[in-house]
Write an enzyme that holds these catalytic residues in place. Structure first.
Site, short mmCIF file in Angstrom:
data_model
loop_
_atom_site.label_atom_id
_atom_site.label_comp_id
_atom_site.label_asym_id
_atom_site.label_seq_id
_atom_site.Cartn_x
_atom_site.Cartn_y
_atom_site.Cartn_z
CB ILE A 35 -0.95 0.02 1.22
CG1 ILE A 35 -1.88 -1.19 1.20
CG2 ILE A 35 -1.76 1.32 1.24
CD1 ILE A 35 -2.75 -1.30 2.45
CB THR A 39 8.15 8.52 9.45
OG1 THR A 39 7.62 9.67 8.77
CG2 THR A 39 9.44 8.89 10.15
NE ARG A 42 8.35 -1.84 2.33
CZ ARG A 42 8.40 -2.72 1.33
NH1 ARG A 42 8.39 -4.02 1.59
NH2 ARG A 42 8.44 -2.32 0.09
CB VAL A 43 0.97 0.06 5.23
CG1 VAL A 43 -0.38 -0.56 5.58
CG2 VAL A 43 1.42 0.99 6.36
CG ASP A 160 1.33 13.27 11.07
OD1 ASP A 160 1.35 14.40 10.51
OD2 ASP A 160 1.84 12.26 10.56
#
Length: 389
Positions: A35, A39, A42-43, A160
């Site tokens: 996906i 920072t 990873r997804v 954020d």
């Protein structure tokens, strides 16, 4: 006295047997694709093999020294995010399903959301796409506030908020995601500034942070909601400044360009509006900048908006003074949400999502250490259409 080797050999055989019997927890998931990267990791999109449930697996990056990655245990950012997400349960906050420690790596398994708000806004920028539905825009903002109110009532600052971190499921439920920078603010052992010198993506950063504030409150999240609301209306960021980077000595610079973008729309803040402004470290830098008057209403009319209540909600969210800035709970009762069309519990109404599915790439190596960069949120679109709410 027994020979020490007679004690260690059975233990070694036991460990070897347990290692052979051991199963990789990731075997319970079918990795469907990659996906995005952030920072801290990873997804990936995945599907639970036992249940068929779709989920998102976040793999935290290993620490790096030069070009080599090395294992230092569970990172501090992972521990913080895991500890918070395990305690949070709300319909408008992304749900943590499982934490996996495997092969010197840390994984968080979340409920899957088919869209994010940034993707939806970009979709409506194309000339052949109809405007964002009024009730959809209002429902998204309301559900963001609902999730944020839950976080703040439980002493959690998100720090954020931006469209890329606002997830939306296929059946139209908003989920506030990516709590990697979130922190508890009840009885902190030290100033939050001591741990994180810079928070909130620059376009959504509140003025108290831009002026160098060392202490801050949940009001910074409400400013970010105001920026998101304005972006939903205009289909482009309202304060799109250039970020000044820290130098080699890690000195935090004055964000002159971003402050300039804010004051050009909201006017130059004064001690009458914001009594404590003079104590902020970068107030002297603000004083030497050109003085601007408030143009928010002009900006609002220019993008085709007519609702006075909508304008007043923006004003409340963009209050310079963090003490008097509207809270999430107060914003949810604002007259804007009493106007027709009303906000709905499903942002797409009774139907299914009208948007294309989230883009998934073919990189399915969930155990890879590398993390390709995701395009920055500032991706420009040549034709921007306006959303009337």
């Amino acid at each position: 006295m027994k020979d020490p080797s007679s004690l260690t050999q059975p233990m070694a055989r036991y460990k070897a047997r347990k290692q052979q019997e051991r199963r990789d927890p990731l075997e319970n998931y079918e990795i469907l694709g990659y996906i995005a990267a952030g920072t801290y990791g990873r997804v990936f999109k995945a599907k639970s093999k036992p249940t068929g449930r779709l989920c998102a697996i976040k793999k935290f990056k290993l620490d790096k020294e030069g070009a080599a990655s090395y294992y230092t245990g569970i990172s501090q950012s992972a521990v913080r995010e895991i500890s918070l997400c395990r305690e949070l349960r709300h319909e408008n906050v992304v749900a943590l399903i499982q934490v996996i420690l495997e092969d010197k790596s840390t994984y968080m398994v979340f409920d899957y959301a088919e869209h994010d708000l940034l993707q939806i806004l970009h979709h409506h920028c194309h000339p052949d796409t109809p405007p964002l539905a009024h009730f959809t825009a209002k429902s998204i903002v309301y559900q963001i506030l609902n999730g944020l109110d839950y976080l703040h009532r439980n002493w959690v600052l998100h720090r954020d908020l931006k469209p890329a971190n606002i997830m939306i499921t296929a059946n139209g439920v908003v989920k506030i995601g990516d709590l990697g920078l979130a922190r508890l603010f009840s009885d902190p052992l030290q100033s939050l500034f001591s741990g994180d010198k810079v928070v909130v993506t620059i376009w959504y950063r509140a003025p108290e942070l831009l002026l160098g504030g060392r202490h801050y409150t949940p009001a910074i999240d409400l400013w970010a909601v105001g920026c998101i609301f304005a972006e939903i209306l205009a289909l482009r960021p309202i304060f799109k400044g250039e970020e000044a980077k820290m130098d080699s000595k890690k000195v935090i610079p004055f964000q002159k360009d971003q402050v300039q973008k804010v004051v050009e729309v909201l006017g130059t803040p004064t001690p009458a509006q914001w009594p404590n402004i003079t104590v902020y470290p970068d107030y002297p830098n603000l004083q030497v900048m050109n003085v601007h008057s408030n143009r928010l209403e002009k900006w609002y009319r220019a993008i085709g908006q007519t609702s006075i209540a909508g304008l007043n909600l923006l004003r409340a969210l963009f209050d310079y003074n963090p003490i008097t800035r509207v809270s999430a709970a107060e914003a949810m009762t604002h007259p804007f949400f009493s106007e027709e069309p009303r906000a709905l519990s499903r942002v797409f109404g009774e139907g299914k999502s009208p948007y294309p599915a989230r883009r998934i790439t073919s990189d399915t190596n969930v155990k890879a250490n590398g993390a390709p960069k995701r395009p920055h949120q500032s991706t420009t679109v040549s034709s921007r259409k306006k959303s009337k709410v």
